[in-house]
Design a protein around this motif. Structure first.
Motif, PDB file in Angstrom:
ATOM      1  N   LEU A 195      -0.658  10.228  10.017  1.00  0.00           N
ATOM      2  CA  LEU A 195       0.722  10.548   9.648  1.00  0.00           C
ATOM      3  C   LEU A 195       1.087  10.004   8.268  1.00  0.00           C
ATOM      4  CD1 LEU A 195       2.439   9.872  13.081  1.00  0.00           C
ATOM      5  CD2 LEU A 195       2.651  12.006  11.801  1.00  0.00           C
ATOM      6  N   GLY A 196       0.191   9.207   7.693  1.00  0.00           N
ATOM      7  CA  GLY A 196       0.489   8.636   6.381  1.00  0.00           C
ATOM      8  C   GLY A 196       1.492   7.502   6.434  1.00  0.00           C
ATOM      9  N   VAL A 197       1.551   6.814   7.564  1.00  0.00           N
ATOM     10  CA  VAL A 197       2.475   5.690   7.702  1.00  0.00           C
ATOM     11  C   VAL A 197       1.834   4.446   7.090  1.00  0.00           C
ATOM     12  CG1 VAL A 197       3.667   4.174   9.330  1.00  0.00           C
ATOM     13  CG2 VAL A 197       3.532   6.642   9.777  1.00  0.00           C
ATOM     14  N   GLU A 198       2.550   3.816   6.157  1.00  0.00           N
ATOM     15  CA  GLU A 198       2.007   2.626   5.492  1.00  0.00           C
ATOM     16  C   GLU A 198       2.429   1.368   6.255  1.00  0.00           C
ATOM     17  OE1 GLU A 198       1.217   2.936   1.153  1.00  0.00           O
ATOM     18  OE2 GLU A 198       3.022   4.158   1.208  1.00  0.00           O
ATOM     19  N   TYR A 199       1.917   1.259   7.466  1.00  0.00           N
ATOM     20  CA  TYR A 199       2.251   0.138   8.352  1.00  0.00           C
ATOM     21  C   TYR A 199       1.654  -1.171   7.859  1.00  0.00           C
ATOM     22  CZ  TYR A 199      -2.453   1.330   9.958  1.00  0.00           C
ATOM     23  OH  TYR A 199      -3.790   1.610  10.013  1.00  0.00           O
ATOM     24  N   ARG A 200       2.131  -2.260   8.468  1.00  0.00           N
ATOM     25  CA  ARG A 200       1.525  -3.570   8.216  1.00  0.00           C
ATOM     26  C   ARG A 200       0.228  -3.651   9.013  1.00  0.00           C
ATOM     27  NH1 ARG A 200       0.800  -8.542  10.518  1.00  0.00           N
ATOM     28  NH2 ARG A 200       1.167 -10.388   9.240  1.00  0.00           N
ATOM     29  N   PRO A 201      -0.922  -3.805   8.335  1.00  0.00           N
ATOM     30  CA  PRO A 201      -2.165  -3.972   9.090  1.00  0.00           C
ATOM     31  C   PRO A 201      -2.061  -5.198  10.004  1.00  0.00           C
ATOM     32  CG  PRO A 201      -2.645  -3.518   6.780  1.00  0.00           C
ATOM     33  CD  PRO A 201      -1.154  -3.760   6.879  1.00  0.00           C
ATOM     34  N   LEU A 202      -2.755  -5.160  11.131  1.00  0.00           N
ATOM     35  CA  LEU A 202      -2.644  -6.268  12.092  1.00  0.00           C
ATOM     36  C   LEU A 202      -3.059  -7.592  11.459  1.00  0.00           C
ATOM     37  CD1 LEU A 202      -4.013  -4.457  15.291  1.00  0.00           C
ATOM     38  CD2 LEU A 202      -1.654  -4.675  14.486  1.00  0.00           C
ATOM     39  N   ALA A 203      -3.968  -7.536  10.487  1.00  0.00           N
ATOM     40  CA  ALA A 203      -4.442  -8.772   9.857  1.00  0.00           C
ATOM     41  C   ALA A 203      -3.519  -9.270   8.747  1.00  0.00           C
ATOM     42  CB  ALA A 203      -5.844  -8.543   9.292  1.00  0.00           C
ATOM     43  N   GLY A 204      -2.488  -8.516   8.440  1.00  0.00           N
ATOM     44  CA  GLY A 204      -1.572  -8.949   7.382  1.00  0.00           C
ATOM     45  C   GLY A 204      -1.457  -7.908   6.293  1.00  0.00           C
TER      46      GLY A 204
ATOM     47  N   ARG B  59      -1.468  -5.534   3.046  1.00  0.00           N
ATOM     48  CA  ARG B  59      -2.409  -5.125   2.004  1.00  0.00           C
ATOM     49  C   ARG B  59      -1.947  -5.731   0.683  1.00  0.00           C
ATOM     50  NH1 ARG B  59      -5.466  -0.320   3.192  1.00  0.00           N
ATOM     51  NH2 ARG B  59      -5.017   0.469   5.280  1.00  0.00           N
ATOM     52  N   PRO B  60      -2.884  -5.857  -0.282  1.00  0.00           N
ATOM     53  CA  PRO B  60      -2.501  -6.555  -1.523  1.00  0.00           C
ATOM     54  C   PRO B  60      -1.255  -5.973  -2.186  1.00  0.00           C
ATOM     55  CG  PRO B  60      -4.827  -5.834  -1.592  1.00  0.00           C
ATOM     56  CD  PRO B  60      -4.296  -5.462  -0.254  1.00  0.00           C
ATOM     57  N   TRP B  61      -1.100  -4.651  -2.121  1.00  0.00           N
ATOM     58  CA  TRP B  61       0.058  -4.056  -2.810  1.00  0.00           C
ATOM     59  C   TRP B  61       1.319  -4.141  -1.959  1.00  0.00           C
ATOM     60  CZ3 TRP B  61      -4.376  -1.197  -1.715  1.00  0.00           C
ATOM     61  CH2 TRP B  61      -4.294  -0.325  -0.636  1.00  0.00           C
ATOM     62  N   GLN B  62       1.196  -4.681  -0.746  1.00  0.00           N
ATOM     63  CA  GLN B  62       2.397  -4.878   0.081  1.00  0.00           C
ATOM     64  C   GLN B  62       2.980  -6.271  -0.123  1.00  0.00           C
ATOM     65  OE1 GLN B  62       0.511  -3.722   3.833  1.00  0.00           O
ATOM     66  NE2 GLN B  62       1.518  -1.720   3.771  1.00  0.00           N
ATOM     67  N   LEU B  63       2.309  -7.098  -0.904  1.00  0.00           N
ATOM     68  CA  LEU B  63       2.802  -8.460  -1.146  1.00  0.00           C
ATOM     69  C   LEU B  63       3.978  -8.424  -2.117  1.00  0.00           C
ATOM     70  CD1 LEU B  63      -0.687 -10.167  -1.607  1.00  0.00           C
ATOM     71  CD2 LEU B  63       0.803 -10.309   0.405  1.00  0.00           C
ATOM     72  N   ARG B  64       4.850  -9.426  -2.029  1.00  0.00           N
ATOM     73  CA  ARG B  64       5.953  -9.566  -2.990  1.00  0.00           C
ATOM     74  C   ARG B  64       6.051 -11.014  -3.445  1.00  0.00           C
ATOM     75  NH1 ARG B  64       9.864  -5.735  -3.306  1.00  0.00           N
ATOM     76  NH2 ARG B  64      10.241  -6.828  -5.259  1.00  0.00           N
ATOM     77  N   PRO B  65       5.047 -11.478  -4.197  1.00  0.00           N
ATOM     78  CA  PRO B  65       5.040 -12.901  -4.555  1.00  0.00           C
ATOM     79  C   PRO B  65       6.280 -13.281  -5.356  1.00  0.00           C
ATOM     80  CG  PRO B  65       3.450 -11.654  -5.867  1.00  0.00           C
ATOM     81  CD  PRO B  65       3.933 -10.735  -4.801  1.00  0.00           C
ATOM     82  N   GLY B  66       6.832 -14.433  -5.023  1.00  0.00           N
ATOM     83  CA  GLY B  66       7.920 -14.977  -5.827  1.00  0.00           C
ATOM     84  C   GLY B  66       9.292 -14.408  -5.538  1.00  0.00           C
TER      85      GLY B  66
END
Lengths: 503, 503
Positions: free
Chosen positions: B476-485, B487-494
């Motif tokens: 479906l193209g859902v950009e879910y949170r992988p169970l392990a945490g 993805r790098p581009w889902q991070l929002r540092p700071g």
């Protein structure tokens, strides 16, 4: 009722007649299986003929693409509500009576979408395909790789997406060259093999060819970040956060070529396009000149200078594509860096001159001049234009564009396969920004590549867009640039652009 | 082949049998017109029965909603490829043999989508409806207005969208209260009347009710920015760029109430939901206490204090909704600010206690406790969680949630209409971020509100998600949170969040 004169792109012939035909639903009226195929009655590929009387619709097409085009015309005739995802229409659905005879002027009616600089999730790409189909455009050139991101899963080389699909941050607008800052917001994403197969199949259902681009030997910093051994220096680099042309180019080692042969094997397994783009634009040779290994390699290959490695890269990978029965598409720099591979198609982007040269030399060309059809460039010469870059091309300018260069002799006109509008996404960081840049100018472009070159009545066109086509785009949910200028939330105050002075 | 044990939400009964049935296409296998309606054979509303044998499928449903649910189950059984927008399946499409008997546990299986804090273009909302349908969820609560934006066109009051639909910038993350800075990027957008009719019709086609929310008398700063006379002070204010609760609330003048009566007349003309949400949460009374006019008005209305204006607002507008045959839905604060309007439904969000109280007092309730089902809250207690706010609710936590409060006596259980997951978008600034927050937890929530309460096997569920459901979401193209945490581009540092310590 929506008259035959509202159609966009303008058909070859329309003959309105009195009366209307009532249909039961959009789905019924645009069912492609109701269009008869008759290549004799309709002699032009992609062409169709509609004859609408109060009692029914007679639809005939040359081929399945023509049948699809016929249904897109019928949808426009049903009115803007026909472009919505659910039925909100009040009153009966009607078609105006009359005859439409129509076929495309060019076979290549393309749009480049740069998903490397800013990734567009799959749903957005499918939506772009819907928008292309509604405008009878038939090529989606997907720019899948660049210095700032690698967007295609390649099972043999997982780091291309593990590393190459993400960057640590992004320049917002066009910073001064060398500016090391960025917005510190990671950006990334990639398409799986299945996603790309789906995109190709979805496009095929709409008679659109998806042309993949794997850019070599420049615009490769994301790949080199994933596999530093692909680079000339072997040093680790990051996926780039800036805009411009990275000096990190591919090493001419045989192992690098093999790597890209494997990448292309995967790409041609996914994409059924007869043409695959290898990029070939903007290749700085600084690193090659500084590399003893590159110089040795050039000598080995019998090249007079490392500069020749540029053309050699294209030639050797084009040869590999040929083993898969595919032709190479390359940006016009490849005209100047060695003998063109057999069957090469030239994308003339730095202007029209390269296209003329290529056509005269017997090569097929797709006209993409940045002065005319780079839709990321600004739509008006006004300080409010969001992130103003490049040349000013208004809606009227795009409509006035003529794909066959005036300098090209008639005997070579057939070499112009068509034209392509470019949506580079350095400054289009989400689908809403892409909508803004693309529309309504892409509607003008669609008419340029579909409709007869003459007559071209600018006033009539602008009125047709304002009165009839923007309501269709509204129904489709396209966040176009209003003719009067950006909506307040489309502004980007204080974000540096880089306008170019000449038109 | 995808077995009956892979279904999500888990059906009431499955009885696998050997063998499979081959179908020609996804469209044919999920054609709702092939499901027979028989409210006697299938006694539960929304329920259906499938009997799949090698020779065919027998599908019976209680009602059209049940028939739709049957097709969603069949789609899951066809495998992940059935969730793609175009056919990329290799080999035959098959269904596993066996019997499925199924019906929903709750009638209100809701998701709140906040399009006020961050606008989601129409295409995104339609996509959310597709995702709800795939999970057998049936209420989309659209939070259309708030301090930070007004998203619904109201022809009588054009400034609501001309002014109220755009803000000059946005806090990125949760800044310290009072911080006057923002990102200087204008944000905005709104839905036209036709867009909203389309959303309602698209939802109706999927047996989903769209519940509109027009928040009063607080969370109104955007409306006051558009029409300062709606406010207590009459002073101009801006559409808010920050998060939290604005002190700018509505003036209790009769003209203000009339204004909102007109707004609601338009809203009920668009939305066919039997329930309309008036908000009623988080209403600071500071401005009323400081206003002589407000105090006079409270006296006129026979209220013992200006605090009573809160309940009065809800009551008088609820009465107006009643003239249109609609019930009011309100957040649980409205329990404490006066007599509840007849037929009012309570959204219990500050925990479960309000829901228990309301149910015991004979009111219908929808359970929305922020400690449990606020999906904008963080999914893990890890510093990498992007913009961590609120309580930690893991996938397993959401699956363990029980909508009927343990404290509620059995005789009042029927007052719990169901539950609703909330997607507030202060920190979800685009559809990709919404995907991340929503999934896969919304799949757990879907099972909570659809499937029988017992047994609940966490390990089986987590394995089913990982093995069978994530591949559907991928398709479906859902950009879910992988169970392990992330993805790098889902991070929002700071980016500052505001985690809350208790679970």
């Amino acid at each position: 009722m929506t008259g035959l004169h509202t159609l966009l792109p303008r058909p070859v012939v329309v003959r309105p007649a009195p009366g209307e035909h009532v249909v039961t639903s959009v789905a019924a009226a645009t069912d492609v299986s109701t269009v008869a195929l008759d290549p004799v009655a309709v002699p032009h590929p992609g062409g169709y003929r509609l004859s609408i009387s109060p009692t029914g619709v007679e639809a005939v097409a040359h081929d399945p693409a023509g049948a699809f085009h016929a249904t897109q015309t019928l949808r426009q005739l049903l009115g803007p509500d026909a472009f919505r995802a659910a039925d909100i229409h009040r009153g009966p659905w009607t078609l105006p009576c009359g005859v439409v005879e129509d076929h495309p002027r060019f076979g290549w009616r393309g749009v480049l979408l740069d998903v490397a600089r800013h990734f567009m999730p799959k749903a957005g790409v499918l939506r772009v395909l819907d928008l292309l189909a509604a405008h009878k455009l038939n090529v989606l050139h997907l720019h899948l790789t660049d210095d700032q991101g690698w967007r295609v899963e390649v099972p043999a080389f997982p780091r291309l997406t593990e590393v190459g699909a993400v960057r640590a941050g992004t320049w917002v607008g066009r910073q001064p060259d060398g500016d090391p800052t960025h917005d510190n917001r990671p950006h990334g994403g990639f398409y799986t093999t299945a996603d790309l197969r789906e995109i190709v199949a979805y496009a095929r259902d709409r008679h659109i060819t998806v042309v993949p681009e794997i850019d070599v030997p420049g615009h490769c910093q994301a790949a080199i970040a994933a596999y530093p051994e692909l680079g000339v220096t072997g040093e680790p680099v990051e996926v780039w956060h800036g805009w411009g042309v990275s000096e990190d180019v591919l090493s001419p080692a045989e192992s690098t070529v093999d790597f890209f042969r494997t990448v292309l094997d995967h790409v041609v397994d996914i994409f059924d396009s007869p043409v695959v783009c290898l990029g070939g634009d903007e290749v700085p040779t600084t690193q090659w000149h500084a590399s003893a290994a590159a110089k040795r390699r050039a000598v080995e290959l019998g090249l007079s200078s490392v500069d020749g490695l540029h053309g050699w890269f294209i030639a050797v990978l084009a040869q590999h594509l040929a083993t898969h029965g595919r032709r190479v598409l390359g940006w016009d720099e490849i005209l100047d860096v060695g003998d063109l591979p057999p069957g090469a198609v030239i994308a003339s982007w730095r202007g029209e001159a390269a296209g003329v040269r290529a056509a005269l030399a017997g090569h097929d060309v797709v006209m993409c001049p940045e002065q005319q059809v780079y839709l990321d460039h600004r739509q008006a010469d006004h300080p409010d234009e969001p992130i103003p870059v490049g040349f000013v091309r208004t809606l009227a300018d795009v409509h006035a564009y003529e794909p066959v260069p005036a300098e090209l002799p008639a005997h070579a006109h057939h070499r112009v396969l068509g034209a392509q509008a470019q949506l580079w996404t350095e400054y289009l960081d989400n689908p809403r920004r892409v909508d803004y840049a693309a529309f309504p100018r892409l509607a003008a472009f669609a008419e340029v590549v579909w409709s007869p070159g003459e007559p071209r009545d600018q006033a009539e066109f602008l009125d047709r867009v304002a009165t009839h086509h923007l309501p269709r785009l509204d129904a489709l949910g396209v966040e176009y640039r209003p003719l009067a200028g950006p909506r307040p939330w489309q502004l980007r105050p204080g974000v540096p652009g880089r306008p170019r002075p000449v038109r």
